[in-house]
Design a protein around this motif. Structure first.
Motif, PDB file in Angstrom:
ATOM      1  N   PRO A  30      52.392  63.297 -16.819  1.00  0.00           N
ATOM      2  CA  PRO A  30      52.849  61.709 -17.808  1.00  0.00           C
ATOM      3  C   PRO A  30      53.866  61.174 -16.940  1.00  0.00           C
ATOM      4  O   PRO A  30      55.262  62.166 -16.756  1.00  0.00           O
ATOM      5  CB  PRO A  30      52.843  62.571 -19.072  1.00  0.00           C
ATOM      6  N   VAL A  31      54.394  60.184 -16.692  1.00  0.00           N
ATOM      7  CA  VAL A  31      55.597  59.616 -15.771  1.00  0.00           C
ATOM      8  C   VAL A  31      56.298  59.740 -17.206  1.00  0.00           C
ATOM      9  O   VAL A  31      57.633  59.587 -16.385  1.00  0.00           O
ATOM     10  CB  VAL A  31      54.753  58.860 -14.645  1.00  0.00           C
ATOM     11  N   TRP A  32      56.390  59.087 -17.637  1.00  0.00           N
ATOM     12  CA  TRP A  32      57.010  58.931 -18.741  1.00  0.00           C
ATOM     13  C   TRP A  32      57.960  60.066 -19.054  1.00  0.00           C
ATOM     14  O   TRP A  32      59.479  60.147 -19.456  1.00  0.00           O
ATOM     15  CB  TRP A  32      56.438  58.921 -20.444  1.00  0.00           C
ATOM     16  N   HIS A  33      57.850  61.305 -18.885  1.00  0.00           N
ATOM     17  CA  HIS A  33      58.421  62.609 -18.901  1.00  0.00           C
ATOM     18  C   HIS A  33      59.563  62.765 -17.833  1.00  0.00           C
ATOM     19  O   HIS A  33      58.745  62.302 -16.537  1.00  0.00           O
ATOM     20  CB  HIS A  33      56.957  64.182 -19.270  1.00  0.00           C
ATOM     21  N   VAL A  34      60.498  63.003 -18.067  1.00  0.00           N
ATOM     22  CA  VAL A  34      61.494  62.342 -16.857  1.00  0.00           C
ATOM     23  C   VAL A  34      61.219  62.992 -15.810  1.00  0.00           C
ATOM     24  O   VAL A  34      61.872  63.487 -14.806  1.00  0.00           O
ATOM     25  CB  VAL A  34      63.301  62.832 -18.137  1.00  0.00           C
ATOM     26  N   TYR A  35      60.960  65.041 -16.037  1.00  0.00           N
ATOM     27  CA  TYR A  35      60.422  65.631 -14.935  1.00  0.00           C
ATOM     28  C   TYR A  35      59.634  64.947 -13.683  1.00  0.00           C
ATOM     29  O   TYR A  35      59.978  65.372 -12.701  1.00  0.00           O
ATOM     30  CB  TYR A  35      60.047  66.923 -15.138  1.00  0.00           C
ATOM     31  N   GLN A  36      58.006  64.556 -13.929  1.00  0.00           N
ATOM     32  CA  GLN A  36      57.423  64.251 -13.498  1.00  0.00           C
ATOM     33  C   GLN A  36      58.184  62.516 -12.836  1.00  0.00           C
ATOM     34  O   GLN A  36      58.058  62.401 -11.308  1.00  0.00           O
ATOM     35  CB  GLN A  36      56.319  63.382 -14.054  1.00  0.00           C
ATOM     36  N   ARG A  37      59.059  61.960 -13.798  1.00  0.00           N
ATOM     37  CA  ARG A  37      59.507  60.982 -12.853  1.00  0.00           C
ATOM     38  C   ARG A  37      60.305  61.150 -11.746  1.00  0.00           C
ATOM     39  O   ARG A  37      60.356  60.252 -11.129  1.00  0.00           O
ATOM     40  CB  ARG A  37      60.698  59.777 -13.850  1.00  0.00           C
ATOM     41  N   GLU A  38      61.215  62.157 -12.050  1.00  0.00           N
ATOM     42  CA  GLU A  38      62.235  62.528 -11.166  1.00  0.00           C
ATOM     43  C   GLU A  38      61.980  63.027  -9.614  1.00  0.00           C
ATOM     44  O   GLU A  38      62.349  62.755  -8.482  1.00  0.00           O
ATOM     45  CB  GLU A  38      63.486  63.347 -11.127  1.00  0.00           C
ATOM     46  N   CYS A  39      60.734  64.095  -9.877  1.00  0.00           N
ATOM     47  CA  CYS A  39      60.114  64.234  -8.618  1.00  0.00           C
ATOM     48  C   CYS A  39      59.278  62.774  -7.751  1.00  0.00           C
ATOM     49  O   CYS A  39      58.888  62.905  -6.462  1.00  0.00           O
ATOM     50  CB  CYS A  39      58.584  64.644  -9.195  1.00  0.00           C
ATOM     51  N   GLU A  40      59.066  61.897  -8.762  1.00  0.00           N
ATOM     52  CA  GLU A  40      58.266  60.755  -7.661  1.00  0.00           C
ATOM     53  C   GLU A  40      59.787  59.780  -6.788  1.00  0.00           C
ATOM     54  O   GLU A  40      59.245  59.548  -6.033  1.00  0.00           O
ATOM     55  CB  GLU A  40      57.886  59.773  -8.987  1.00  0.00           C
ATOM     56  N   TYR A  41      60.883  59.891  -7.906  1.00  0.00           N
ATOM     57  CA  TYR A  41      61.882  59.560  -7.045  1.00  0.00           C
ATOM     58  C   TYR A  41      62.227  60.172  -5.604  1.00  0.00           C
ATOM     59  O   TYR A  41      62.574  59.785  -4.219  1.00  0.00           O
ATOM     60  CB  TYR A  41      63.022  59.337  -7.691  1.00  0.00           C
ATOM     61  N   VAL A  42      62.026  62.216  -5.837  1.00  0.00           N
ATOM     62  CA  VAL A  42      62.080  62.635  -4.760  1.00  0.00           C
ATOM     63  C   VAL A  42      61.115  62.195  -3.557  1.00  0.00           C
ATOM     64  O   VAL A  42      61.394  61.840  -2.295  1.00  0.00           O
ATOM     65  CB  VAL A  42      62.133  63.876  -5.458  1.00  0.00           C
ATOM     66  N   ILE A  43      59.425  61.516  -4.091  1.00  0.00           N
ATOM     67  CA  ILE A  43      58.707  61.584  -3.093  1.00  0.00           C
ATOM     68  C   ILE A  43      58.743  59.941  -2.163  1.00  0.00           C
ATOM     69  O   ILE A  43      59.648  60.147  -1.296  1.00  0.00           O
ATOM     70  CB  ILE A  43      57.230  61.278  -3.958  1.00  0.00           C
ATOM     71  N   LEU A  44      59.480  59.427  -3.293  1.00  0.00           N
ATOM     72  CA  LEU A  44      59.539  58.204  -2.914  1.00  0.00           C
ATOM     73  C   LEU A  44      61.125  57.928  -1.598  1.00  0.00           C
ATOM     74  O   LEU A  44      61.148  56.997  -0.699  1.00  0.00           O
ATOM     75  CB  LEU A  44      60.197  57.232  -3.891  1.00  0.00           C
ATOM     76  N   SER A  45      62.068  58.361  -2.422  1.00  0.00           N
ATOM     77  CA  SER A  45      63.164  58.825  -1.116  1.00  0.00           C
ATOM     78  C   SER A  45      62.730  58.693   0.474  1.00  0.00           C
ATOM     79  O   SER A  45      63.799  58.523   0.962  1.00  0.00           O
ATOM     80  CB  SER A  45      64.602  59.300  -2.005  1.00  0.00           C
ATOM     81  N   GLN A  46      61.895  60.297   0.313  1.00  0.00           N
ATOM     82  CA  GLN A  46      61.826  60.170   1.536  1.00  0.00           C
ATOM     83  C   GLN A  46      60.565  59.743   2.255  1.00  0.00           C
ATOM     84  O   GLN A  46      60.089  60.672   3.443  1.00  0.00           O
ATOM     85  CB  GLN A  46      61.713  62.195   1.315  1.00  0.00           C
ATOM     86  N   ALA A  47      60.470  59.001   1.743  1.00  0.00           N
ATOM     87  CA  ALA A  47      59.163  58.083   2.281  1.00  0.00           C
ATOM     88  C   ALA A  47      57.576  58.502   2.464  1.00  0.00           C
ATOM     89  O   ALA A  47      57.019  58.268   3.113  1.00  0.00           O
ATOM     90  CB  ALA A  47      59.293  57.411   4.174  1.00  0.00           C
ATOM     91  N   ALA A  48      57.210  59.863   1.362  1.00  0.00           N
ATOM     92  CA  ALA A  48      56.353  59.871   1.595  1.00  0.00           C
ATOM     93  C   ALA A  48      55.215  59.133   0.233  1.00  0.00           C
ATOM     94  O   ALA A  48      55.692  58.609  -0.461  1.00  0.00           O
ATOM     95  CB  ALA A  48      56.455  61.375   0.538  1.00  0.00           C
ATOM     96  N   GLY A  49      54.280  59.850   0.414  1.00  0.00           N
ATOM     97  CA  GLY A  49      52.591  59.098  -0.609  1.00  0.00           C
ATOM     98  C   GLY A  49      52.907  59.730  -1.995  1.00  0.00           C
ATOM     99  O   GLY A  49      52.759  61.093  -2.097  1.00  0.00           O
ATOM    100  N   ILE A  50      52.570  58.989  -2.961  1.00  0.00           N
ATOM    101  CA  ILE A  50      52.388  59.598  -4.260  1.00  0.00           C
ATOM    102  C   ILE A  50      50.741  59.290  -4.401  1.00  0.00           C
ATOM    103  O   ILE A  50      50.526  58.576  -4.285  1.00  0.00           O
ATOM    104  CB  ILE A  50      53.041  58.911  -5.507  1.00  0.00           C
ATOM    105  N   CYS A  51      50.359  60.466  -5.150  1.00  0.00           N
ATOM    106  CA  CYS A  51      48.703  60.636  -5.092  1.00  0.00           C
ATOM    107  C   CYS A  51      48.322  61.025  -6.737  1.00  0.00           C
ATOM    108  O   CYS A  51      48.901  62.021  -7.069  1.00  0.00           O
ATOM    109  CB  CYS A  51      48.184  62.362  -3.791  1.00  0.00           C
ATOM    110  N   TYR A  52      47.487  60.652  -7.389  1.00  0.00           N
ATOM    111  CA  TYR A  52      47.341  60.386  -8.938  1.00  0.00           C
ATOM    112  C   TYR A  52      46.660  61.145  -8.814  1.00  0.00           C
ATOM    113  O   TYR A  52      45.750  60.331  -8.412  1.00  0.00           O
ATOM    114  CB  TYR A  52      47.912  58.558  -9.207  1.00  0.00           C
TER     115      TYR A  52
END
Length: 639
Positions: free
Chosen positions: A234-256
């Motif tokens: 769940p992205v509302w939880h801060v752990y997943q949220r920061e992981c998504e910022y790690v992914i986005l900051s490196q121009a990688a793709g988030i697969c849901y």
């Protein structure tokens, strides 16, 4: 480093516009990609739509949804104009939503579907400022009519995007100008904790709290532009949220995807991700699934599997010792160990290679072709799971953090992990160990873990009193965790202070290590240690249904249904034997840590009932739910 999260996304979108940022599942199981250019433009369009609705800088906006592509698009849009999100997942109860949305005074609420609209409308009398819903999925006409009757607008997300797109055409650069005003210390989110210990507290986190972690996380958890990460939490939880910022900051793709066994394994093979952040329970499920599949296969295959896993576990233990990849709390005399262990290390290596060729690589292939690492966070990561994945060649690194530290304090580096630790603190983050009197302890001494640095929250929303309880005068946050630092400064967690059980004899017991040992039995799915203010420890045991039934079949135990079987004398003796085998002095447990009695429960633990959103046990709820059963464990007449 960019000053806000939308500015970070803007920079990546301008550099890698055609690389895919998001992969969304369709009803047919296919994945539709969204590139970075379109992700950023949708965020700006949504920002324009919000301005049209009267949303201003500093407004709090509810965001009630599970992880999906629209979540990030909506969130980046509202953050771009200086609004503040108040997120929660679809598992939130009506009482949770009433408390969060009223306390934060949210006038606009973004929701996932009709179900969330219905729940919020049911508590509308507690939400006087609520004026607008923006919904990702189609809303039932009945809910639209019900909302209209109380003068609450219901808008579809796609309609707001279109309206915002047109508004931007007529008001060029207005959204971009608002985005440019954003500052490092601006409040980005108020995350209400899942309430594992009671009433949720609103943790205030700034853009800078999130962004400062990226300075080193990109070195420890590295991705290349265009690589993929499978996101299931769940992205509302801060752990997943920061992981998504790690992914986005490196121009990688988030697969849901979803943390559902069959769906998760299918998506791993289809998408071949390079990274998978998950809670320990997900890795436990994968572990259980592998063992069940191999037991079901049986025969020579199962015999070979057990042999090569045990051989690989032994080789990895020797390798960790010789190459200092385990937690060290004093001189390890590694120079003396080399002459003793180098020959077993060399002799076992060819056998390990054979094991990979015949068995282990087939197990690893279940996670796809490219998985560089999994990340375990959000709870205690059991040792038997950790060592198993290392042995079969599926790298999983453990991280640690809190919502109050936004969240990552430390994580094992992919390139140089030290087993049974969560790594050293991130750059810019300080940690220290103190005793019960606040005296700072050195390395290799167990005590309370405190954290200081730019990742620490701005405080609890409207609760300065609670903020003062967890913060020291010189800016250290008391995490509530018990830990010890290795000689090299890695953090090893030893339990939660709030989980500590104090027996009548004054003995302090950490339940997590005991539970982890019991859970390593194939016959025990979950265990809960109890005993606060009692003479001895007891436990609630949730057996593994499939394995219990298999045992009954193999041993010709007659039964009519599962309830009868699991409460039979034969199964009670089996579980008693398993518990005694796992928790005893030979396994490193003290005499007072023995489980004296146990009760069997058969209802699986559920998120929102016994488990929090990140699948941690909510002990206080379990103690209430099973209060009468726990009392029987201390009834002298029934001993």
């Amino acid at each position: 480093m960019e000053q806000t999260l939308p500015k970070m996304l803007k920079q990546v979108a301008e550099t890698y516009p055609e690389i895919n940022a998001q992969y969304s599942r369709t009803k047919t199981g296919d994945f539709i990609p969204t590139n970075y250019h379109n992700l950023f433009q949708r965020a700006l369009d949504f920002a324009g739509g919000l301005i049209q609705l009267g949303v201003q800088r500093g407004d709090r906006i509810g965001l009630i949804s599970d992880n999906r592509a629209e979540w990030e698009q909506a969130d980046m849009g509202l953050l771009a104009i200086g609004a503040i999100d108040c997120p929660r997942g679809c598992d939130a109860t009506e009482n949770d939503l009433a408390y969060i949305l009223s306390f934060a005074e949210c006038g606009v609420v973004i929701t996932e579907n009709s179900t969330q609209v219905r729940k919020i409308l049911n508590v509308k009398e507690k939400l006087p400022v609520l004026s607008t819903f923006i919904v990702f999925d189609e809303v039932a006409e009945s809910e639209k009519q019900r909302a209209a009757e109380i003068h609450v607008a219901v808008l579809q997300f796609q309609d707001v995007l279109k309206s915002g797109h047109e508004w931007r055409k007529n008001n060029p650069d207005m959204v971009e100008n608002e985005l440019a005003k954003g500052q490092w210390d601006d409040l980005a989110t108020i995350i209400f904790t899942s309430g594992t210990t009671g009433t949720p507290k609103g943790v205030m986190l700034s853009h800078g709290n999130f962004l400062i972690q990226l300075d080193e996380l990109q070195e420890r958890i590295f991705l290349n532009p265009g690589e993929r990460a499978l996101c299931i939490l769940p992205v509302w939880h801060v752990y997943q949220r920061e992981c998504e910022y790690v992914i986005l900051s490196q121009a990688a793709g988030i697969c849901y995807s979803k943390p559902i066994g069959s769906m998760l394994l299918a998506d791993l093979k289809k998408l071949n991700p390079h990274l998978m952040p998950a809670v320990p329970r997900v890795y436990e499920s994968i572990y259980d699934g592998i063992w069940k599949k191999m037991r079901k296969t049986g025969g020579v295959t199962f015999v070979l599997f057990k042999f090569f896993v045990n051989e690989s576990l032994l080789w990895c233990a020797i390798d960790n010792k010789l190459r200092r990849k385990t937690a060290r709390f004093g001189r390890d005399w590694v120079g003396l160990w080399w002459p003793v262990l180098v020959w077993p290390w060399l002799l076992l290596y060819p056998v390990r290679l054979l094991g990979k060729l015949l068995v282990l690589n087939k197990i690893k292939s279940m996670t796809g072709k490219h998985l560089r690492t999994g990340i375990a966070g959000g709870g205690a990561y059991p040792k038997y799971i950790d060592t198993f994945f290392q042995a079969v060649g599926i790298p999983v690194v453990e991280g640690y953090g809190l919502t109050e530290t936004s969240p990552i304090v430390s994580v094992r580096p992919i390139a140089a992990p030290v087993m049974r630790t969560v790594g050293t603190p991130l750059r810019h983050v300080e940690v220290r160990i103190v005793d019960d009197n606040g005296v700072v302890l050195g390395r290799c001494k167990k005590g309370s873990l405190q954290v200081r640095g730019p990742t620490v929250m701005k405080g609890y929303y409207k609760r300065d009193d609670l903020t003062e309880k967890v913060m020291t005068d010189d800016g250290w946050l008391d995490t509530g965790d018990i830990a010890i630092l290795t000689v090299d400064g890695e953090i090893q967690l030893r339990g939660r202070k709030k989980d500590t059980i104090v027996l009548l004899g004054g003995e302090n017991v950490e339940p997590l290590p005991i539970e982890e040992r019991m859970n390593s039995s194939r016959f025990i799915e979950k265990s809960v240690v109890v005993g606060q203010d009692c003479r001895y420890l007891a436990a609630l045991i949730l057996p593994s249904k499939d394995d219990i039934e298999s045992y009954a079949t193999e041993n010709k135990i007659p039964y009519n249904d599962y309830e009868e079987l699991v409460h039979s004398d034969a199964i009670h003796k089996l579980l008693e034997s398993e518990i005694n085998e796992q928790v005893n002095p030979k396994m490193g447990f003290k005499a007072y840590e023995r489980i004296n009695r146990f009760a069997i429960i058969t209802k699986p633990f559920e998120i929102g009932v016994e488990l929090s959103a990140k699948q941690e046990m909510m002990r206080y709820k379990i103690s209430i739910q099973y209060e009468q059963l726990i009392k029987t464990l201390y009834d002298e007449k029934k001993k």
